[in-house]
Design a protein around this motif. Structure first.
Motif, PDB file in Angstrom:
ATOM      1  N   SER A  53      43.354  -0.375   2.939  1.00 38.89           N
ATOM      2  CA  SER A  53      42.455  -0.972   2.335  1.00 38.89           C
ATOM      3  C   SER A  53      41.788  -0.719   1.091  1.00 38.89           C
ATOM      4  CB  SER A  53      41.388  -2.253   3.201  1.00 38.89           C
ATOM      5  OG  SER A  53      42.755  -2.764   4.650  1.00 38.89           O
ATOM      6  N   ALA A  54      40.861   0.095   2.039  1.00 40.14           N
ATOM      7  CA  ALA A  54      40.423   0.759   0.750  1.00 40.14           C
ATOM      8  C   ALA A  54      40.608   1.360  -0.183  1.00 40.14           C
ATOM      9  CB  ALA A  54      39.786   2.199   0.913  1.00 40.14           C
ATOM     10  N   TYR A  55      42.053   1.611  -0.115  1.00 37.63           N
ATOM     11  CA  TYR A  55      43.393   2.275  -1.507  1.00 37.63           C
ATOM     12  C   TYR A  55      43.609   0.882  -2.510  1.00 37.63           C
ATOM     13  CZ  TYR A  55      47.488   4.128  -3.506  1.00 37.63           C
ATOM     14  OH  TYR A  55      48.163   3.868  -4.919  1.00 37.63           O
ATOM     15  N   ASP A  56      43.912   0.047  -1.470  1.00 41.10           N
ATOM     16  CA  ASP A  56      44.459  -1.315  -2.281  1.00 41.10           C
ATOM     17  C   ASP A  56      43.476  -1.850  -2.965  1.00 41.10           C
ATOM     18  OD1 ASP A  56      47.255  -0.481  -1.469  1.00 41.10           O
ATOM     19  OD2 ASP A  56      46.860  -1.859   0.434  1.00 41.10           O
ATOM     20  N   GLU A  57      42.639  -2.105  -2.296  1.00 43.45           N
ATOM     21  CA  GLU A  57      41.699  -2.834  -2.999  1.00 43.45           C
ATOM     22  C   GLU A  57      40.111  -1.821  -4.010  1.00 43.45           C
ATOM     23  OE1 GLU A  57      39.168  -4.986   0.419  1.00 43.45           O
ATOM     24  OE2 GLU A  57      41.625  -5.785   1.377  1.00 43.45           O
ATOM     25  N   LYS A  58      40.443  -1.198  -4.178  1.00 36.18           N
ATOM     26  CA  LYS A  58      39.748   0.143  -4.714  1.00 36.18           C
ATOM     27  C   LYS A  58      37.908   0.599  -4.766  1.00 36.18           C
ATOM     28  CE  LYS A  58      43.143   0.023  -8.937  1.00 36.18           C
ATOM     29  NZ  LYS A  58      44.242   0.968  -8.017  1.00 36.18           N
ATOM     30  N   THR A  59      37.948   0.528  -3.466  1.00 32.27           N
ATOM     31  CA  THR A  59      36.787   0.327  -2.904  1.00 32.27           C
ATOM     32  C   THR A  59      36.943   1.774  -2.372  1.00 32.27           C
ATOM     33  OG1 THR A  59      37.599  -0.359  -0.112  1.00 32.27           O
ATOM     34  CG2 THR A  59      36.529  -1.772  -2.603  1.00 32.27           C
ATOM     35  N   ASP A  60      35.048   2.346  -1.794  1.00 34.63           N
ATOM     36  CA  ASP A  60      34.118   3.049  -1.400  1.00 34.63           C
ATOM     37  C   ASP A  60      34.082   3.290   0.064  1.00 34.63           C
ATOM     38  OD1 ASP A  60      35.004   3.461  -3.975  1.00 34.63           O
ATOM     39  OD2 ASP A  60      32.915   4.090  -4.360  1.00 34.63           O
ATOM     40  N   ILE A  61      34.292   4.575  -0.235  1.00 38.69           N
ATOM     41  CA  ILE A  61      34.030   4.134   1.957  1.00 38.69           C
ATOM     42  C   ILE A  61      34.127   5.681   2.142  1.00 38.69           C
ATOM     43  CG2 ILE A  61      36.073   2.471   2.106  1.00 38.69           C
ATOM     44  CD1 ILE A  61      37.466   5.014   3.936  1.00 38.69           C
ATOM     45  N   ALA A  62      33.041   5.846   3.296  1.00 37.98           N
ATOM     46  CA  ALA A  62      32.774   7.154   3.877  1.00 37.98           C
ATOM     47  C   ALA A  62      32.915   6.849   6.008  1.00 37.98           C
ATOM     48  CB  ALA A  62      31.731   7.813   3.733  1.00 37.98           C
ATOM     49  N   ILE A  63      33.328   8.199   6.593  1.00 38.27           N
ATOM     50  CA  ILE A  63      33.950   8.018   7.476  1.00 38.27           C
ATOM     51  C   ILE A  63      32.346   9.598   8.695  1.00 38.27           C
ATOM     52  CG2 ILE A  63      35.394   8.198   9.069  1.00 38.27           C
ATOM     53  CD1 ILE A  63      35.892   6.280   7.396  1.00 38.27           C
ATOM     54  N   GLY A  64      32.695   8.431  10.363  1.00 39.82           N
ATOM     55  CA  GLY A  64      31.724   9.505  10.732  1.00 39.82           C
ATOM     56  C   GLY A  64      31.593   8.877  12.153  1.00 39.82           C
ATOM     57  N   THR A  65      30.982  10.365  13.453  1.00 36.65           N
ATOM     58  CA  THR A  65      30.394   9.536  14.769  1.00 36.65           C
ATOM     59  C   THR A  65      28.938   9.395  14.543  1.00 36.65           C
ATOM     60  OG1 THR A  65      30.362  11.570  14.923  1.00 36.65           O
ATOM     61  CG2 THR A  65      32.416  10.873  15.143  1.00 36.65           C
ATOM     62  N   TYR A  66      29.322   8.344  15.331  1.00 31.06           N
ATOM     63  CA  TYR A  66      27.642   7.752  15.949  1.00 31.06           C
ATOM     64  C   TYR A  66      27.756   7.614  17.657  1.00 31.06           C
ATOM     65  CZ  TYR A  66      23.296   6.405  16.535  1.00 31.06           C
ATOM     66  OH  TYR A  66      21.628   4.935  17.396  1.00 31.06           O
ATOM     67  N   GLU A  67      27.490   7.827  18.742  1.00 28.63           N
ATOM     68  CA  GLU A  67      27.047   8.457  20.245  1.00 28.63           C
ATOM     69  C   GLU A  67      28.590   7.792  20.203  1.00 28.63           C
ATOM     70  OE1 GLU A  67      24.999   7.359  21.659  1.00 28.63           O
ATOM     71  OE2 GLU A  67      23.312   7.910  20.459  1.00 28.63           O
ATOM     72  N   ASP A  68      29.351   8.755  19.832  1.00 25.75           N
ATOM     73  CA  ASP A  68      30.293   9.104  20.438  1.00 25.75           C
ATOM     74  C   ASP A  68      32.490   7.266  19.912  1.00 25.75           C
ATOM     75  OD1 ASP A  68      30.174  11.323  21.625  1.00 25.75           O
ATOM     76  OD2 ASP A  68      30.194  10.498  23.185  1.00 25.75           O
ATOM     77  N   GLU A  69      31.347   7.024  18.903  1.00 27.44           N
ATOM     78  CA  GLU A  69      32.515   6.286  18.496  1.00 27.44           C
ATOM     79  C   GLU A  69      32.071   6.798  16.725  1.00 27.44           C
ATOM     80  OE1 GLU A  69      32.112   3.368  21.702  1.00 27.44           O
ATOM     81  OE2 GLU A  69      33.870   3.772  19.943  1.00 27.44           O
ATOM     82  N   THR A  70      33.527   6.379  16.120  1.00 27.13           N
ATOM     83  CA  THR A  70      34.127   6.427  14.257  1.00 27.13           C
ATOM     84  C   THR A  70      33.610   5.300  14.321  1.00 27.13           C
ATOM     85  OG1 THR A  70      36.263   7.776  15.466  1.00 27.13           O
ATOM     86  CG2 THR A  70      36.022   6.652  13.442  1.00 27.13           C
TER      87      THR A  70
END
Length: 379
Positions: free
Chosen positions: A116-133
């Protein structure tokens, strides 16, 4: 701040692998850290795909780096790269610099957040919090399955100034195929993961025992004799008479669990009282693993690192002529087997095995013990 849930495309094939390169040497030139990492990425993606249907590397591309965060510590710990076949995301590469060496993992999977980020040309970041992505799109924190309370807590407390989202853009680089593995020293068993009833911890040892037991007896989830991690854990706890607040993820209990389910309960590791004294080391080389798998025996291992300990099954091996190897592992935190790429001395020892991926936001750097083998390590 509002939150919303992002669903991952179901029934994806997960292929995860890990590689460590000791050094990248360049003569008569100065190269930026970003370019060094990109050269590493180009090389390692080709290695990861060498045992897949994409081994020719035709129409394969990679994206720009997307930052990966430990949201609890509020710091960036790695980068992720989307891998494309034509315009379709077929996997994601996780890359972490650990004490000057790059460690990485690859999952072959259609991921909606990257697509979706590629198709819609939006920015994202990924991370973990309380063992969740968790995904951050510059405005909202998103999650596939995370507890809504955790997402709200993250959104309310994190300093968003430390989180920088980035675009998923295709890089104009030409990726080259690598040599195929030696099929005469390659063996893969179709061991299916049993889920860890406590995500990223808790019952991984019991899940490994359950996976091996179900595989050897050909039990699917629809079979009444199929066992899960909680069943194994409870049976060992009842047999040993331990209290509910006592963790069972130690050699004494793992060995007992293997025996209760009629599996090989051999052990070579740091605890002297339970060690196989025929073994000369705790780890196995790629050729030793091949010998075990040839005799239809997936091996259970324990790994440790700064993020704790974990249990895995090695269920496949591809050996390369340069002494490197790709291992297929079964990790109870993923729904499909995982590929692990080991480039340093794999043919001689397992001491250089490193397991890093985004489920933990870190890496396991030490192969601490080996269980349930037919032939003692080092023999």
């Amino acid at each position: 701040m509002k939150t919303r849930t992002l669903k991952r495309i179901a029934s994806c094939t997960v292929a995860l692998s890990i590689i460590a390169l000791n050094s990248l040497q360049f003569a008569n030139c100065v190269v930026s850290a970003e370019n060094v990492e990109l050269l590493y990425v180009e090389n390692v993606v080709s290695r990861y795909l060498s045992t897949t249907e994409y081994s020719s590397m035709e129409d394969i591309s990679i994206s720009t780096a997307v930052p990966f965060y430990d949201f609890e510590d509020e710091k960036q710990v790695a980068n992720e790269y989307a891998v494309f076949y034509d315009d379709e995301v077929i996997g994601v590469l996780y890359v972490q610099n650990v004490e000057g060496e790059y460690q990485s993992s690859f999952r072959e999977c259609q991921l909606e957040e990257f697509q979706s980020a590629y198709d819609e040309k939006t920015d994202i970041a990924i991370g973990t919090y309380e063992d969740e992505t968790i995904v951050y799109d510059g405005v909202d924190f998103l999650s596939e399955e995370a507890d809504e309370e955790n997402i709200c807590d993250l959104a309310d407390n994190i300093d968003e100034k430390i989180v920088e989202a980035a675009p998923v853009e295709m890089l104009d680089v030409e990726l080259q195929p690598v040599a195929y593995a030696d099929t005469s020293l390659s063996k893969v068993l179709t061991v299916k993961p049993v889920p860890n009833n406590e995500k990223n911890g808790g019952l991984c040892w019991a899940a490994s025992i359950a996976s091996k037991y179900n595989y050897l007896h050909h039990y699917s989830e629809s079979n009444s004799k199929y066992v899960d991690a909680l069943t194994v854990n409870n049976r060992v706890r009842d047999y040993c008479g331990t209290k509910d607040n006592v963790s069972l993820g130690f050699p004494k209990y793992i060995i007992q669990g293997l025996g209760l389910y009629g599996l090989l309960n051999t052990y070579s590791g740091v605890q002297e009282d339970y060690r196989d004294h025929q073994a000369t080391r705790y780890t196995m080389s790629s050729t030793e693993l091949y010998r075990e798998l040839y005799w239809n025996n997936p091996v259970i291992i324990s790994v440790v690192g700064s993020i704790g300990g974990h249990s895995l099954i090695i269920s496949g091996v591809y050996c390369f002529s340069d002494g490197s190897a790709i291992y297929q592992i079964v990790d109870s935190n993923f729904s499909e087997p995982v590929l692990v790429n080991v480039t340093t001395d794999a043919a001689y020892t397992g001491d250089t095995f490193v397991y890093a991926n985004e489920a933990y936001g870190g890496e396991f750097t030490t192969w601490r013990a080996t269980y349930s083998y037919k032939f003692s390590p080092g023999t």
